[in-house]
Design a protein around this motif. Structure first.
Motif, mmCIF file in Angstrom:
data_model
loop_
_atom_site.group_PDB
_atom_site.id
_atom_site.type_symbol
_atom_site.label_atom_id
_atom_site.label_comp_id
_atom_site.label_asym_id
_atom_site.label_seq_id
_atom_site.Cartn_x
_atom_site.Cartn_y
_atom_site.Cartn_z
ATOM 1 N N ASN A 265 -13.635 10.521 -6.660
ATOM 2 C CA ASN A 265 -14.116 8.941 -7.025
ATOM 3 C C ASN A 265 -12.676 8.110 -7.407
ATOM 4 N N TYR A 266 -12.049 7.573 -6.381
ATOM 5 C CA TYR A 266 -10.822 6.646 -6.416
ATOM 6 C C TYR A 266 -10.974 5.413 -7.190
ATOM 7 N N SER A 267 -10.287 5.058 -7.797
ATOM 8 C CA SER A 267 -10.243 3.708 -8.610
ATOM 9 C C SER A 267 -9.905 2.743 -7.462
ATOM 10 N N GLN A 268 -10.784 1.552 -7.245
ATOM 11 C CA GLN A 268 -10.414 0.625 -6.062
ATOM 12 C C GLN A 268 -11.298 -0.584 -6.484
ATOM 13 N N PRO A 269 -10.504 -1.666 -6.168
ATOM 14 C CA PRO A 269 -10.951 -3.012 -6.439
ATOM 15 C C PRO A 269 -12.399 -3.079 -5.854
ATOM 16 N N ASP A 270 -13.246 -4.118 -6.577
ATOM 17 C CA ASP A 270 -14.310 -4.530 -6.184
ATOM 18 C C ASP A 270 -14.465 -5.007 -4.801
ATOM 19 N N PHE A 271 -13.141 -5.645 -4.385
ATOM 20 C CA PHE A 271 -13.224 -6.464 -3.226
ATOM 21 C C PHE A 271 -13.227 -5.643 -1.862
ATOM 22 N N TYR A 272 -12.592 -4.150 -1.956
ATOM 23 C CA TYR A 272 -12.557 -3.667 -0.934
ATOM 24 C C TYR A 272 -12.533 -2.222 -1.156
ATOM 25 N N HIS A 273 -13.016 -1.299 -0.384
ATOM 26 C CA HIS A 273 -13.153 0.183 -0.598
ATOM 27 C C HIS A 273 -12.588 0.849 0.858
ATOM 28 N N PHE A 274 -11.886 1.876 0.629
ATOM 29 C CA PHE A 274 -11.514 2.528 1.736
ATOM 30 C C PHE A 274 -12.589 3.368 2.427
ATOM 31 N N SER A 275 -12.565 3.812 3.631
ATOM 32 C CA SER A 275 -13.515 4.488 4.317
ATOM 33 C C SER A 275 -12.907 5.716 5.155
ATOM 34 N N GLU A 276 -13.822 6.262 5.671
ATOM 35 C CA GLU A 276 -13.449 7.745 6.225
ATOM 36 C C GLU A 276 -12.533 7.711 7.137
ATOM 37 N N ASP A 277 -12.067 6.545 7.446
ATOM 38 C CA ASP A 277 -10.898 6.688 8.473
ATOM 39 C C ASP A 277 -9.575 6.954 7.775
ATOM 40 N N SER A 278 -9.234 6.680 6.643
ATOM 41 C CA SER A 278 -8.238 6.845 5.738
ATOM 42 C C SER A 278 -8.179 8.383 5.495
ATOM 43 N N ILE A 279 -9.420 8.792 5.048
ATOM 44 C CA ILE A 279 -9.410 10.249 4.718
ATOM 45 C C ILE A 279 -9.121 11.102 6.152
ATOM 46 N N ALA A 280 -9.607 10.642 7.333
ATOM 47 C CA ALA A 280 -9.403 11.395 8.229
ATOM 48 C C ALA A 280 -8.041 11.295 8.750
ATOM 49 N N TYR B 97 -3.993 -4.257 -6.560
ATOM 50 C CA TYR B 97 -4.217 -2.685 -6.260
ATOM 51 C C TYR B 97 -3.188 -2.024 -7.365
ATOM 52 N N GLN B 98 -2.310 -2.894 -8.095
ATOM 53 C CA GLN B 98 -1.358 -2.046 -8.816
ATOM 54 C C GLN B 98 -2.073 -1.165 -9.873
ATOM 55 N N GLU B 99 -2.852 -1.710 -10.680
ATOM 56 C CA GLU B 99 -3.842 -0.750 -11.690
ATOM 57 C C GLU B 99 -4.460 0.249 -10.918
ATOM 58 N N HIS B 100 -4.834 0.267 -9.741
ATOM 59 C CA HIS B 100 -5.802 1.280 -8.915
ATOM 60 C C HIS B 100 -4.620 2.219 -8.775
ATOM 61 N N LEU B 101 -3.538 1.870 -8.251
ATOM 62 C CA LEU B 101 -2.606 2.839 -7.853
ATOM 63 C C LEU B 101 -1.957 3.671 -8.980
ATOM 64 N N GLU B 102 -1.700 2.998 -10.041
ATOM 65 C CA GLU B 102 -1.383 3.867 -11.245
ATOM 66 C C GLU B 102 -2.403 4.728 -11.717
ATOM 67 N N LYS C 171 -9.945 -9.515 0.470
ATOM 68 C CA LYS C 171 -10.579 -8.811 1.531
ATOM 69 C C LYS C 171 -9.888 -9.079 2.882
ATOM 70 N N ASN C 172 -9.726 -10.382 3.072
ATOM 71 C CA ASN C 172 -9.062 -10.826 4.213
ATOM 72 C C ASN C 172 -7.917 -10.097 4.552
ATOM 73 N N ILE C 173 -6.909 -10.018 3.453
ATOM 74 C CA ILE C 173 -5.666 -9.345 3.570
ATOM 75 C C ILE C 173 -5.784 -7.972 4.211
ATOM 76 N N CYS C 174 -6.905 -7.327 3.620
ATOM 77 C CA CYS C 174 -7.113 -5.893 3.848
ATOM 78 C C CYS C 174 -7.489 -5.915 5.261
#
Length: 194
Positions: A8-23, A73-78, A131-134
């Motif tokens: 369970n990665y720490s992620q911001p509420d505005f955007y979550h990664f999906s299976e393409d990143s894991i792939a 994203y800084q706090e989530h990266l840390e 979210k638009n930036i993502c």
């Protein structure tokens, strides 16, 4: 090495990664390309999932650089770096990819990216700017990114991107390495230009 995988990665509420990143991470790990001590750059890293998945699943020393433009994203990266116990192997950089590239030359064995998919001229922006930036290039383009970073690869280095469709590129070719659902993993190769 005693790294820990994250479910369970720490992620911001505005955007979550999906299976393409894991792939993309799994593709590199399953390939014969990755080697101990390799230098891996994850651009548009978000919460760091691609780089951290590569490091924790490969479970051998690598140098991972994560580049993300958004301060949010800084706090989530840390947190994710701390949860994986990967501090000695991972550096993160909160800056635009153009700024990060300044002064680099032949620094990476692998460049991985899950870049924004949408052309801002072709889609209506949403209400959430983060979210638009993502989701879309607000500054720069996929072509600019590839041209800028391809020269940052070491000799025999490789660039892999996960995209929804084959990009149209000048001076480069996108070779499909794996397809899954709406996405494909492409290896970017420079065409011989006289």
């Amino acid at each position: 090495m005693k790294l820990k995988s994250i479910l369970n990665y720490s992620q911001p509420d505005f955007y979550h990664f999906s299976e393409d990143s894991i792939a993309l991470a799994d593709y590199l790990i399953a390939s014969d390309f990755l080697f101990e001590g390799a230098s891996v750059l994850d651009v548009f890293s978000g919460c760091g999932v691609i780089g951290l998945e590569v490091l924790t699943k490969f479970n051998k020393p690598l140098q991972i650089d994560l580049v993300e433009i958004q301060n949010e994203y800084q706090e989530h990266l840390e947190e994710n770096i701390s949860l994986t116990h990967s501090e000695p192997f991972v550096r993160y950089h909160i800056k635009h990819y153009r700024d990060f590239a300044v002064g680099l030359k032949n620094d990476f064995d692998f460049i991985l990216a899950n870049p924004p998919y949408f052309d801002p001229s072709q889609v209506r922006p949403g209400k959430n700017k983060n979210k638009n930036i993502c989701r879309q290039f607000e500054e720069g383009s996929l072509s600019e990114f590839i041209h800028l970073f391809y020269d940052r690869l070491r000799e025999n280095g490789k660039m892999f991107l996960v995209l929804r469709e084959r990009p149209t590129l000048k001076d480069y070719k996108a070779i499909v390495k794996k397809e899954f659902g709406r996405y494909s993993i492409f290896e970017i190769v420079r065409l011989d230009v006289d």
